[in-house]
Design a protein around this motif. Structure first.
Motif, PDB file in Angstrom:
ATOM      1  N   PHE B  76     -17.476  -0.257  15.480  1.00 23.39           N
ATOM      2  CA  PHE B  76     -17.709  -1.314  14.493  1.00 23.39           C
ATOM      3  C   PHE B  76     -16.533  -1.476  13.534  1.00 23.39           C
ATOM      4  CE2 PHE B  76     -22.514  -0.485  14.962  1.00 23.39           C
ATOM      5  CZ  PHE B  76     -22.533  -1.262  16.097  1.00 23.39           C
ATOM      6  N   SER B  77     -16.097  -0.356  12.971  1.00 20.97           N
ATOM      7  CA  SER B  77     -14.997  -0.486  12.012  1.00 20.97           C
ATOM      8  C   SER B  77     -13.705  -0.835  12.738  1.00 20.97           C
ATOM      9  CB  SER B  77     -14.843   0.783  11.177  1.00 20.97           C
ATOM     10  OG  SER B  77     -14.982   1.915  11.971  1.00 20.97           O
ATOM     11  N   ALA B  78     -13.562  -0.390  13.994  1.00 28.18           N
ATOM     12  CA  ALA B  78     -12.375  -0.760  14.756  1.00 28.18           C
ATOM     13  C   ALA B  78     -12.320  -2.275  14.923  1.00 28.18           C
ATOM     14  CB  ALA B  78     -12.385  -0.077  16.122  1.00 28.18           C
ATOM     15  N   ILE B  79     -13.457  -2.850  15.254  1.00 24.74           N
ATOM     16  CA  ILE B  79     -13.497  -4.291  15.497  1.00 24.74           C
ATOM     17  C   ILE B  79     -13.388  -5.068  14.183  1.00 24.74           C
ATOM     18  CG2 ILE B  79     -15.019  -6.179  16.222  1.00 24.74           C
ATOM     19  CD1 ILE B  79     -16.085  -4.194  18.378  1.00 24.74           C
ATOM     20  N   LEU B  80     -14.125  -4.634  13.167  1.00 29.30           N
ATOM     21  CA  LEU B  80     -14.225  -5.451  11.961  1.00 29.30           C
ATOM     22  C   LEU B  80     -13.054  -5.281  11.005  1.00 29.30           C
ATOM     23  CD1 LEU B  80     -18.047  -5.117  11.311  1.00 29.30           C
ATOM     24  CD2 LEU B  80     -16.809  -7.102  12.183  1.00 29.30           C
ATOM     25  N   ILE B  81     -12.559  -4.036  10.828  1.00 31.61           N
ATOM     26  CA  ILE B  81     -11.484  -3.857   9.853  1.00 31.61           C
ATOM     27  C   ILE B  81     -10.253  -3.175  10.444  1.00 31.61           C
ATOM     28  CG2 ILE B  81     -13.034  -3.907   7.858  1.00 31.61           C
ATOM     29  CD1 ILE B  81     -12.803  -0.893   7.681  1.00 31.61           C
ATOM     30  N   PHE B 212      -2.073   3.757   9.883  1.00 29.20           N
ATOM     31  CA  PHE B 212      -1.306   2.888  10.769  1.00 29.20           C
ATOM     32  C   PHE B 212      -2.017   1.600  11.124  1.00 29.20           C
ATOM     33  CE2 PHE B 212       2.224   5.444  13.028  1.00 29.20           C
ATOM     34  CZ  PHE B 212       2.905   5.451  11.840  1.00 29.20           C
ATOM     35  N   PHE B 213      -3.321   1.701  11.346  1.00 31.69           N
ATOM     36  CA  PHE B 213      -4.016   0.527  11.837  1.00 31.69           C
ATOM     37  C   PHE B 213      -4.614  -0.311  10.719  1.00 31.69           C
ATOM     38  CE2 PHE B 213      -4.292   3.167  15.772  1.00 31.69           C
ATOM     39  CZ  PHE B 213      -3.435   2.378  16.496  1.00 31.69           C
ATOM     40  N   CYS B 214      -5.215   0.346   9.748  1.00 37.94           N
ATOM     41  CA  CYS B 214      -6.005  -0.396   8.769  1.00 37.94           C
ATOM     42  C   CYS B 214      -5.176  -0.873   7.576  1.00 37.94           C
ATOM     43  CB  CYS B 214      -7.162   0.472   8.304  1.00 37.94           C
ATOM     44  SG  CYS B 214      -8.390  -0.419   7.390  1.00 37.94           S
ATOM     45  N   ILE B 215      -4.312  -0.015   7.055  1.00 39.50           N
ATOM     46  CA  ILE B 215      -3.560  -0.372   5.841  1.00 39.50           C
ATOM     47  C   ILE B 215      -2.693  -1.623   6.050  1.00 39.50           C
ATOM     48  CG2 ILE B 215      -1.800   0.440   4.202  1.00 39.50           C
ATOM     49  CD1 ILE B 215      -4.455   1.721   3.678  1.00 39.50           C
ATOM     50  N   PRO B 216      -1.924  -1.729   7.166  1.00 39.67           N
ATOM     51  CA  PRO B 216      -1.144  -2.960   7.350  1.00 39.67           C
ATOM     52  C   PRO B 216      -2.023  -4.210   7.337  1.00 39.67           C
ATOM     53  CG  PRO B 216      -0.405  -1.304   8.885  1.00 39.67           C
ATOM     54  CD  PRO B 216      -1.622  -0.753   8.232  1.00 39.67           C
ATOM     55  N   GLU B 217      -3.270  -4.089   7.833  1.00 40.84           N
ATOM     56  CA  GLU B 217      -4.177  -5.244   7.801  1.00 40.84           C
ATOM     57  C   GLU B 217      -4.537  -5.601   6.367  1.00 40.84           C
ATOM     58  OE1 GLU B 217      -4.741  -7.357  10.134  1.00 40.84           O
ATOM     59  OE2 GLU B 217      -3.367  -6.063  11.248  1.00 40.84           O
ATOM     60  N   ILE B 218      -4.740  -4.559   5.548  1.00 40.50           N
ATOM     61  CA  ILE B 218      -5.021  -4.816   4.130  1.00 40.50           C
ATOM     62  C   ILE B 218      -3.827  -5.538   3.502  1.00 40.50           C
ATOM     63  CG2 ILE B 218      -5.499  -3.742   1.899  1.00 40.50           C
ATOM     64  CD1 ILE B 218      -6.910  -1.507   3.349  1.00 40.50           C
ATOM     65  N   PHE B 219      -2.631  -5.083   3.855  1.00 43.69           N
ATOM     66  CA  PHE B 219      -1.423  -5.731   3.317  1.00 43.69           C
ATOM     67  C   PHE B 219      -1.362  -7.190   3.739  1.00 43.69           C
ATOM     68  CE2 PHE B 219       1.122  -1.494   3.144  1.00 43.69           C
ATOM     69  CZ  PHE B 219       0.322  -1.094   2.092  1.00 43.69           C
ATOM     70  N   ARG B 220      -1.695  -7.437   5.002  1.00 44.64           N
ATOM     71  CA  ARG B 220      -1.659  -8.821   5.471  1.00 44.64           C
ATOM     72  C   ARG B 220      -2.681  -9.682   4.737  1.00 44.64           C
ATOM     73  NH1 ARG B 220      -0.741  -6.391  10.823  1.00 44.64           N
ATOM     74  NH2 ARG B 220       1.408  -5.882  10.357  1.00 44.64           N
ATOM     75  N   MET B 221      -3.853  -9.074   4.458  1.00 43.25           N
ATOM     76  CA  MET B 221      -4.858  -9.805   3.682  1.00 43.25           C
ATOM     77  C   MET B 221      -4.324 -10.088   2.286  1.00 43.25           C
ATOM     78  SD  MET B 221      -8.460  -7.952   4.463  1.00 43.25           S
ATOM     79  CE  MET B 221      -9.084  -7.729   6.111  1.00 43.25           C
ATOM     80  N   ALA B 222      -3.585  -9.110   1.728  1.00 39.42           N
ATOM     81  CA  ALA B 222      -3.080  -9.257   0.361  1.00 39.42           C
ATOM     82  C   ALA B 222      -2.054 -10.380   0.269  1.00 39.42           C
ATOM     83  CB  ALA B 222      -2.474  -7.950  -0.127  1.00 39.42           C
ATOM     84  N   LEU B 223      -1.390 -10.664   1.387  1.00 44.39           N
ATOM     85  CA  LEU B 223      -0.412 -11.751   1.374  1.00 44.39           C
ATOM     86  C   LEU B 223      -1.089 -13.080   1.070  1.00 44.39           C
ATOM     87  CD1 LEU B 223       1.809 -10.870   4.470  1.00 44.39           C
ATOM     88  CD2 LEU B 223       2.452 -10.760   2.061  1.00 44.39           C
ATOM     89  N   PRO B 391     -15.756 -12.309   0.401  1.00 43.17           N
ATOM     90  CA  PRO B 391     -14.437 -12.945   0.325  1.00 43.17           C
ATOM     91  C   PRO B 391     -13.310 -11.926   0.467  1.00 43.17           C
ATOM     92  CG  PRO B 391     -15.594 -13.058  -1.797  1.00 43.17           C
ATOM     93  CD  PRO B 391     -16.536 -12.461  -0.818  1.00 43.17           C
ATOM     94  N   THR B 392     -12.195 -12.380   1.012  1.00 45.63           N
ATOM     95  CA  THR B 392     -11.091 -11.472   1.287  1.00 45.63           C
ATOM     96  C   THR B 392     -10.645 -10.695   0.056  1.00 45.63           C
ATOM     97  OG1 THR B 392     -10.347 -12.953   3.010  1.00 45.63           O
ATOM     98  CG2 THR B 392      -8.741 -11.372   2.214  1.00 45.63           C
ATOM     99  N   ARG B 393     -10.665 -11.348  -1.120  1.00 43.80           N
ATOM    100  CA  ARG B 393     -10.193 -10.674  -2.321  1.00 43.80           C
ATOM    101  C   ARG B 393     -11.056  -9.453  -2.667  1.00 43.80           C
ATOM    102  NH1 ARG B 393     -13.475 -12.179  -6.488  1.00 43.80           N
ATOM    103  NH2 ARG B 393     -14.822 -13.926  -5.982  1.00 43.80           N
ATOM    104  N   VAL B 394     -12.344  -9.481  -2.244  1.00 42.85           N
ATOM    105  CA  VAL B 394     -13.217  -8.318  -2.459  1.00 42.85           C
ATOM    106  C   VAL B 394     -13.068  -7.332  -1.298  1.00 42.85           C
ATOM    107  CG1 VAL B 394     -15.598  -7.559  -2.821  1.00 42.85           C
ATOM    108  CG2 VAL B 394     -14.842  -9.754  -3.738  1.00 42.85           C
ATOM    109  N   LEU B 395     -12.826  -7.903  -0.115  1.00 45.37           N
ATOM    110  CA  LEU B 395     -12.655  -7.069   1.073  1.00 45.37           C
ATOM    111  C   LEU B 395     -11.456  -6.132   0.907  1.00 45.37           C
ATOM    112  CD1 LEU B 395     -14.539  -7.220   3.402  1.00 45.37           C
ATOM    113  CD2 LEU B 395     -13.023  -8.807   4.564  1.00 45.37           C
TER     114      LEU B 395
END
Lengths: 315, 673
Positions: B76-81, B212-223, B391-395
């Protein structure tokens, strides 16, 4: 501001100290930390102690794991933990002696680990697979003498009771064998059953567990162990080898003596529980009854025995 | 086995009490598995004490169900986040997360669920019918074979590193090098600890995975914090998800079967588990696929492969446990301990002495796997809805909070949290430079297995011949088979692209491609391009020097492998430098253009992980969480602040209670809390 804060901290610490002296320890849940993987000897024993310990102390006992460096990571943290008895940790011999001796940076010193009680040991056993041509210890020694280095003996980890036991035995028997360390005593078993090593220096617990699939040539205890009544000791066979791993609980330096005594009495009481003792012995554990002072003496004796051998480990 | 035992064993499972235990275990398992950083091993270890109060059969059924469910929950977390909930779901991130981003998250979850169930049921059959012969076969794997198994696993690098094979290989070897931090497998020397006690336990794989997998996604969301979770307008794909998912699994029976077999076989090998099985299965699915290029972009078959395989691993790990008393995975080791404390010794004698119990346990896997999928449909749907509604800002702060919590909980080590976040930043940069983080992770996971097999194998070889101990790696029949497999696997992607080129690539197509690439470059032409090969080579040289000078007076077998690896990386760095000279890979790295909201998240994150231990978990978490919430809130009024405080306070309190009180994970208290 800084001084106010400092004062406050001192006050709180002072209050806590007073609190621990006056209130009957323990007044809240205690943490029992295992510095090894769950499922190993330390964990199995602690899990069995847990309900009894809770009954005696009248508090919840929380078991958690601090894994790494063959225990070193946990012990390095233990010596920096608040010495109030609410956090104690499993401690192992020879680990706490050999690590500071062989590593430049173990993170703790042997004398900083204060044993509360040493409740069990697992003597070394020398075992071969059930189909091995070595029927007796003599067969083993004879072959090893004729073929120096060709006999491969597996065991748990480097600088462990298994390796040191083998080093001692090599000396006593005048033989040369090749030691291969595995990640744990459990990992070494498939290597023996699959024929990748010719023998194992392992513990009585493993010997008992795989009784049907392996042949134990000798046990390195003073007397025969109750769970393996038919296995001769090394001494009976003419080799003065008594070696194994001892396990107990330890606290950081400067822990109040009263706290140590409460814990020591609790562990002693558990070992005297008939049902508990029966269950543990059936699994190959040898119960030990070393109180705080006796444990300290045990550590001191072992330091003397191990120090001259340390340079021969990992060769 | 008589019919009597069969009926009796089945009857044992279908008591109200046992079904209830199983259900509770499944719900807990899915929850725990879905939390990144909380692995199946921990779930099983936590449950064991509760099972002591149960009858043996109930206890075993409960633990078995928990094990299956927690591996499944990891998807689940692999797919969602994009955070593998357990290391067994690494490969699920590769395609599951892109699917979710394309609005096909529900489909991915259904696919993972059905795949998991099928894999689990297949594994149960394997356990039921072939336990003894399979366990016997697994014993044939000695140290030399494990070395080759690891090498075989490493060949996956050649097929997952899309852009540059050279950089993929370098990333893989860097992963191996990092994995050498901590205790040496032979000799026990403390290696590469950089003078820090915290490094004695080595670098925790789960922390690196999350980073490696999750943090870069957070960064991309932060963009772009105001963007939606999935691509604009893509959520219409939700309709018919279940039907498509069903098709993904059952419409390709051979692919599903292949993944199941891989999972079962890898699970049986002691020392290799779901983390390796899911990657091998992914690789094989890609290799067999008619359209391998879709893998990594949201290909459902990738999800089927990894999730089917990792649930077949569970039963595979039970094979050596029940047949020989050898635990095939860390959770199996805990089950082994639990059995001992129940007064049962796993092994052949257990089948004889407690036949009904053993078969009850085996049959319970069939029931658990089916029940698990049914519960998972609901749980997965709930989690999916939650993630797309928030919303992404809370995610952003929520996921960041989970990564901090998870990377700490795995070993109660604050250093792991720091490493998690730093690897996130490193992963983000490496990806921009064309280094494959999947290859790095592969090296990181397989490195220790390869090294252990290598030095133990050499020791074995010493007993045969002191002069040529290495010959043992080439003389054993099983080793030879594994070598052949490795060569085939490494060469396959090259052969494939060569054949493809010969078949349908005329000069014109190639010319067009070059033109297209040039066009793509020119559209961002006003930005500064850099030679990623040169930068990569500099990074490589810096790393090798840093590690080279950490080498101390270690014993012979502790120093051997690290030295070879460092030399090899250095040479590969030289090759990269040379390649950068003749055929440079030019990139426009996003990390060079300053984005304030990204920078803000990075700074808050750094402060958070570095102050976690000294200040305390609760305080740092609430402050960091609130800060990000307020910063990304569209309005900056009192209401926004109150709202932000309420959300962060609630989240932190909830998880604090869950971990500290229920799961007994002691969170860092620090000066405050």
């Amino acid at each position: 501001m800084k001084t106010v804060k400092r004062m406050a901290v001192i006050l709180i610490v002072a209050l806590m100290c007073v609190g621990t002296v006056f209130a009957q320890y323990p007044t809240r849940p205690v943490n029992y930390i295992i510095p090894f993987n769950p499922g190993g000897e330390s964990d199995i024993f602690a899990r069995a102690q847990q309900p009894l310990l809770e009954k005696i102390l009248g508090q919840k006992v929380i078991i958690s794991y601090k894994i790494g460096g063959g225990g070193a990571l946990g012990w390095a943290e233990l010596v920096r933990t608040k010495p109030d008895g609410y956090t104690f940790m499993g401690y192992n011999l020879p680990h706490i002696i050999l690590q500071p001796l062989t590593l430049s940076n173990a993170g703790y010193k042997t004398n900083e680990i204060i044993p509360v009680y040493t409740f069990m040991s697992t003597p070394d056993v020398l075992a071969v697979s059930a189909s091995s041509p070595f029927k007796t210890l003599d067969d083993f020694v004879e072959y090893a003498k004729a073929n120096p280095g060709a006999v491969i003996v597996g065991g748990s980890a480097s600088a462990s009771a298994n390796e040191i036991g083998l080093v001692m035995f090599n000396k006593l028997a005048g033989i040369k064998t090749t030691y291969i360390p595995f990640t744990g005593s459990g990992d070494a078993i498939p290597a023996l059953l699959g024929g990748h090593v010719s023998a194992l220096m392992t513990y009585t617990t493993m010997g008992k567990q795989y009784e049907d699939q392996i042949r134990i040539l000798a046990v390195a205890s003073e007397e025969r162990v109750p769970s393996l009544p038919n296995i001769p000791t090394f001494r009976e066979l003419g080799y003065d080898l008594v070696e194994g791993a001892y396990r107990g609980a330890a606290v950081p330096p400067n822990t109040p003596e009263s706290v140590i005594n409460v814990l020591a009495q609790a562990f002693e009481k558990i070992n005297h529980d008939a049902e508990f003792a029966k269950r543990m012995e059936a699994n190959g554990f040898k119960l030990e009854f070393y109180g705080p002072k006796e444990s300290a003496q045990l550590v001191a004796d072992k330091i003397k025995a191990y120090t001259p051998l340390a340079s021969e480990l990992g060769k | 086995m008589t019919l009597d035992i069969l009926l009796q064993s089945f009857g044992e499972i279908f008591t109200i009490q046992n079904l209830l235990y199983m259900l509770i275990a499944i719900v807990l398992g899915i929850m725990v598995g879905a939390l990144p950083g909380f692995t199946a091993t921990m779930a099983v270890a936590l449950m064991v004490p509760f099972t002591f109060t149960m009858p043996p059969a109930s206890g075993l059924i409960t633990i078995g169900a928990l094990y299956c469910a927690s591996i499944y929950g990891g998807s689940f977390s692999a797919i969602l986040i994009n955070a593998p909930g357990t290391p067994s779901s690494i490969g699920t991130c590769f395609d599951g997360y892109p699917m979710a981003k394309k609005g096909r998250g529900m489909e991915a979850i259904y696919t993972a669920s059905i795949g998991s169930g099928v894999g689990g049921v297949f594994g149960s059959f394997g356990l039921l019918f072939f336990a003894m012969p399979l366990a016997q076969a697994a014993l044939k794997f000695g140290p030399p074979e494990f070395f080759w198994v690891a090498i075989f696993g490493l060949t996956i690098i050649s097929s997952i590193s899309e852009g540059s094979l050279l950089k993929g290989i370098i990333a893989g070897f860097l992963g191996i090098l990092i994995s050498m931090i901590g205790n040496a497998p032979v000799g026990g020397d403390m290696r590469f600890d950089f003078g820090l006690v915290s490094f004695q336990g080595g670098v925790e794989v789960v922390s690196v995975l999350i980073g490696f997998f999750c943090i870069p996604e957070i960064f991309r969301m932060a963009l772009n914090p105001s963007a939606g979770y999935a691509e604009e307008g893509s959520l219409m794909y939700e309709k018919g998800s279940f039907k498509r998912a069903f098709n993904h699994v059952f419409g390709h029976p051979l692919a599903t079967l292949r993944a199941s077999i891989i999972g079962l076989l890898v699970g049986i090998l002691p020392g290799a588990g779901g983390n390796i099985a899911n990657l091998i299965a992914y690789n094989e699915a890609k290799r067999a696929s008619k359209h391998p290029e879709t893998f990594g972009t949201g290909e459902p078959q990738g999800v089927v492969a990894t999730e089917t395989a990792n649930n077949a691993v569970v039963e595979g790990a039970m094979v050596p446990l029940l047949a020989m008393g050898i635990p095939g995975s860390p959770p199996a080791a805990i089950i082994y301990g639990a059995l001992l404390l129940q007064g049962l010794s796993p092994g052949p004698q257990l089948f004889v002495q407690n036949t009904t119990l053993v078969y009850t346990f085996i049959y319970s896997f069939f029931v658990a796997n089916i029940l698990m999928v049914l519960v998972g449909f609901l749980a997965g749907k709930g989690m999916y809805k939650a993630v797309i509604k928030v919303p992404t800002r809370v995610l952003i702060p929520s996921i960041l909070f989970l990564t901090v919590l998870g990377s700490y909980a795995i070993r109660n080590n604050p250093m792991d949290v720091i490493i998690m976040f730093i690897s996130g930043i490193v992963g983000y940069i490496l990806k921009d430079l064309g280094f494959n983080t999947g290859a790095f992770v592969l090296g990181f996971i397989l490195g220790p297995i390869a090294e252990r097999g290598f030095v133990q194998g050499l020791l074995m070889g010493n007993a045969v011949s002191m002069k040529t101990p290495w010959i043992i790696f080439f003389t054993r029949p099983l080793s030879l088979i594994l070598i052949a497999l490795s060569v085939a696997s490494a060469a396959w992607p090259l052969v494939r692209s060569w054949m493809k080129n010969r078949k349908n690539k005329s000069g014109i197509v190639e010319a067009l491609e070059v033109a297209a690439a040039a066009g793509a470059g020119s559209s961002v032409g006003n930005k500064k391009k850099i030679n990623s090969d040169y930068i990569g080579a500099v990074v490589v040289f810096a790393m090798t020097l840093l590690f080279y000078f950490q080498i101390g007076e270690w014993s012979k077998y502790a120093i051997m492998a690290p030295k070879y690896v460092i030399y090899l990386i250095f040479i590969l760095g030289l090759v990269l430098l040379f390649k950068g000279k003749i055929k440079p890979e030019l990139v426009v790295p996003s990390f060079l253009s300053i984005n304030w909201s990204l920078l803000f998240v990075i700074i808050v994150g750094l402060l958070w992980v570095f102050l976690l231990e000294t200040i305390g978990f609760v305080t740092t978490s609430i402050v960091a969480f609130t800060a990000i919430l307020i910063a990304f809130h569209p309005k900056k009024d009192v209401r926004a602040i109150v709202e932000s405080l309420a959300i962060s306070g609630g989240m932190v309190f909830l998880f604090y209670m869950l971990f500290e009180k229920l799961l007994n994970v002691m969170l860092p208290a620090g000066i405050l809390i």
